[in-house]
Design an enzyme around this catalytic site. Sequence first.
Site, PDB file in Angstrom:
ATOM      1  N   ARG A  33     -14.788   4.591  -6.097  1.00 41.29           N
ATOM      2  CA  ARG A  33     -13.473   5.195  -5.956  1.00 41.29           C
ATOM      3  C   ARG A  33     -12.851   4.980  -4.579  1.00 41.29           C
ATOM      4  O   ARG A  33     -11.743   4.485  -4.471  1.00 41.29           O
ATOM      5  CB  ARG A  33     -13.562   6.699  -6.246  1.00 41.29           C
ATOM      6  CG  ARG A  33     -12.204   7.379  -6.266  1.00 41.29           C
ATOM      7  CD  ARG A  33     -12.319   8.859  -6.598  1.00 41.29           C
ATOM      8  NE  ARG A  33     -12.970   9.077  -7.866  1.00 41.29           N
ATOM      9  CZ  ARG A  33     -13.228  10.281  -8.376  1.00 41.29           C
ATOM     10  NH1 ARG A  33     -12.893  11.358  -7.692  1.00 41.29           N
ATOM     11  NH2 ARG A  33     -13.810  10.408  -9.545  1.00 41.29           N
ATOM     12  N   HIS A  79     -10.339   1.859 -16.642  1.00 38.19           N
ATOM     13  CA  HIS A  79     -10.330   2.973 -15.688  1.00 38.19           C
ATOM     14  C   HIS A  79     -10.002   4.280 -16.406  1.00 38.19           C
ATOM     15  O   HIS A  79      -8.843   4.689 -16.488  1.00 38.19           O
ATOM     16  CB  HIS A  79      -9.275   2.690 -14.605  1.00 38.19           C
ATOM     17  CG  HIS A  79      -9.477   3.452 -13.333  1.00 38.19           C
ATOM     18  ND1 HIS A  79     -10.496   3.192 -12.449  1.00 38.19           N
ATOM     19  CD2 HIS A  79      -8.771   4.474 -12.784  1.00 38.19           C
ATOM     20  CE1 HIS A  79     -10.410   3.996 -11.412  1.00 38.19           C
ATOM     21  NE2 HIS A  79      -9.366   4.805 -11.600  1.00 38.19           N
ATOM     22  N   TYR A 123      10.245   3.661 -16.505  1.00 38.43           N
ATOM     23  CA  TYR A 123      11.490   3.050 -16.033  1.00 38.43           C
ATOM     24  C   TYR A 123      11.248   1.813 -15.169  1.00 38.43           C
ATOM     25  O   TYR A 123      12.158   1.009 -14.986  1.00 38.43           O
ATOM     26  CB  TYR A 123      12.294   4.061 -15.207  1.00 38.43           C
ATOM     27  CG  TYR A 123      12.704   5.290 -15.965  1.00 38.43           C
ATOM     28  CD1 TYR A 123      13.469   5.190 -17.126  1.00 38.43           C
ATOM     29  CD2 TYR A 123      12.330   6.554 -15.539  1.00 38.43           C
ATOM     30  CE1 TYR A 123      13.851   6.322 -17.831  1.00 38.43           C
ATOM     31  CE2 TYR A 123      12.703   7.692 -16.230  1.00 38.43           C
ATOM     32  CZ  TYR A 123      13.453   7.575 -17.383  1.00 38.43           C
ATOM     33  OH  TYR A 123      13.822   8.691 -18.077  1.00 38.43           O
TER      34      TYR A 123
END
Length: 739
Positions: A33, A79, A123
Amino acid sequence: MPDDLGGQIEDLPLSNALSERYLAYALSTIMSRSLPDVRDGLKPVHRRLIYAMHQLKLDPRSGFKKCARVVGDVMGKFHPHGDSSIYEALVRLAQEFSSRFPLIEGQGNFGNIDGDNAAAMRYTESRLTEIAELLLRGIDENAVDFRPTYDGEEQEPVVLPGAFPNLLANGAAGIAVGMATSIPPHNAGEVCAAAIHLIGNPNATTAELLTHMRGPDFPTGGELVEDEATICAAYETGRGSLRTRAKWAKEEGKHGTWNIVVTEIPYQVQKSRLVEQIAILLTDKKLPLLGDIRDESAETIRLVLEPKSRTVDPEMLMASLFRATQLESRFALNMNVLDAGRTPRVMGLKAILRAWLDHRHEVLVRRSNHRLDAIARRLEILEGYIKVFLNLDEVIRIIRTEDEPKAVLIRTFELTEVQAEAILNMRLRALRKLEEMEIRNEHKKLSAEQADLRALLADEGKRWKKIGKEIAEVREKFGSGPLGARRTLISAAAPVVEIVAEALVEREPITVILSEKGWIRAQKGHLADDVELKFKEGDKLGFLLRCESTDKIALLGTNGRVYTIKASDVPRGRGDGQAIRLLVELANEDGVLALFVPDAAQKYLVASSAGRGFLLPGAELASERRAGKTILVLKPGEEWHACVPVRGDHVAVIGQNRKMLVFPLDQLPEMPKGTGVQLQKYKDGGLADVKTFSLAAGLTWRIGDKLRVEQKLTEWLGARASVGKMPPNGFPRSNKFGD
């Protein structure tokens, strides 16, 4: 967990169970991570993002795809974490003010340096950049190892081939368990230059590498203010702290007004919060030198800082802002990464470059072997095709008449299984003369490539030369132009500017007046010598000093001490002023020898009434204490008699016995304080006057309004502490040089 373990209960101490589970969590955080890999400079989420976009064929030449599609693929295949964290990682890779060399090209609102968030993933659109393509180069050629994904249905790369020095070029930041990483971005061209130097000089030192890679190069520009030793120590050990500042300039206005314009701010500082912080400090009156701040930024940063008044010193204004705001910040360098063995450790600059080069070498060997295998397979097929064209009619007959043509072809023409299968799958249109020529040309070309690859794998020097050539190509492409040009200015360590009370004083010319009886006052402007001044009855002018209101004045006491008076503290007005002994601790029996503004770069000759003296650096004529500082150590009955600036190469001394001596200046020692050495030997009396001069120009003294010069001084030249001789004819009876 195996099925036969279900329902079983095992007694364990709580501390053991907690430690085992916490250790598993800590290792997962560190390795999967928070820490980047030294080879490709990526954390797992970034690597999975780029690989997923590669699978979606989002290369720089293709169209954009919705970020929601990318995030969905990453989360579903590689993931299994929240979509928001994946999208935040994608956004950061696309922000030009966050990544020095963006790996993702975004279309839409991806946030700004003010701290505004990006638009929702439905978007925005994205695709890979050419730099990300470099990181992926060779991914389909067995360049790196793959491992199963979390559900075992897919394969993902353990590390990317990394043809671009991403770790140093884009930096990294992360907090794991018990450790963290903080690597600043650098200039890719400089990193490549350092890597090329390391290839040619494996024993190169960190200092040598830093001649090529000068230091951080932040995407937001700014200025790095650290000395070379600090930077070198940080990159040698992998840990350090680097001071960065905003880039500013003074912009002149009308009628003598001016503003400070800030065009670049430190890395990772949000502009809106910076402006808000300055505004709050301004409202709280904690920035007395600043009058106002305006944000006139558009596509580029432009913060306008108005001073309180035009007389404020710009350097002092910025020093106060650097001290109180995020216009100056420190970047904590901590190059903690996962090495090639997936072990977290702090690495210096040389070790990081070495690890990246070794990875590039391994990728080159693996890609070369992969290519050799592909060439061998193709050559085997081509050799079968050549046999076909030599015996084309027989091959056609066998295929048309035999029940098992494959076995007959193998037996007749001594073909391999692969060759026979390829011949049987050959299209009829390939059975033409032109095709035979193309096959032979391809065979020749592949044979030459095969020989070159074998020679490359057999010679380590050739491999490193090829790696150097590849890095040089990256340097040429990304080390120049708008993207590759250095943005962060690297300066020497900035001097610490003390924010003193004088900075709050309006700079203006004043005249300081000290009477013989010790009354001091100041008047605005520089007064003429013949100006009429009023004093108490029985008092008169002692000293008249023209200076600035921001100056520090040195008052020399006959007791051998120097006192510093701030010009701004001298009472103003046309009255009698204030007693000097209220400003400094000067005893009633002690008088004032001199009052002037000392020059720190100037040397002074100080002497006692007994004729002992030495050379004093001008910086010593300052004291922070009201009680002053001892300069001349005096014996009982002695006083501080002279303090003259050093100009020239000789000293002229005249005693009260009217004997004059001239000796070289280099016979006097330089010291910050002391008793001094004997300037002239006296049987009776003491020192009358002393001055320094240039022997070539001659000794001057004043008689009335006239200045006389004596150049023939051989008669008075001697060694220090000599008696001397009577002065030249016409020397003043006052025994003073007078100039």
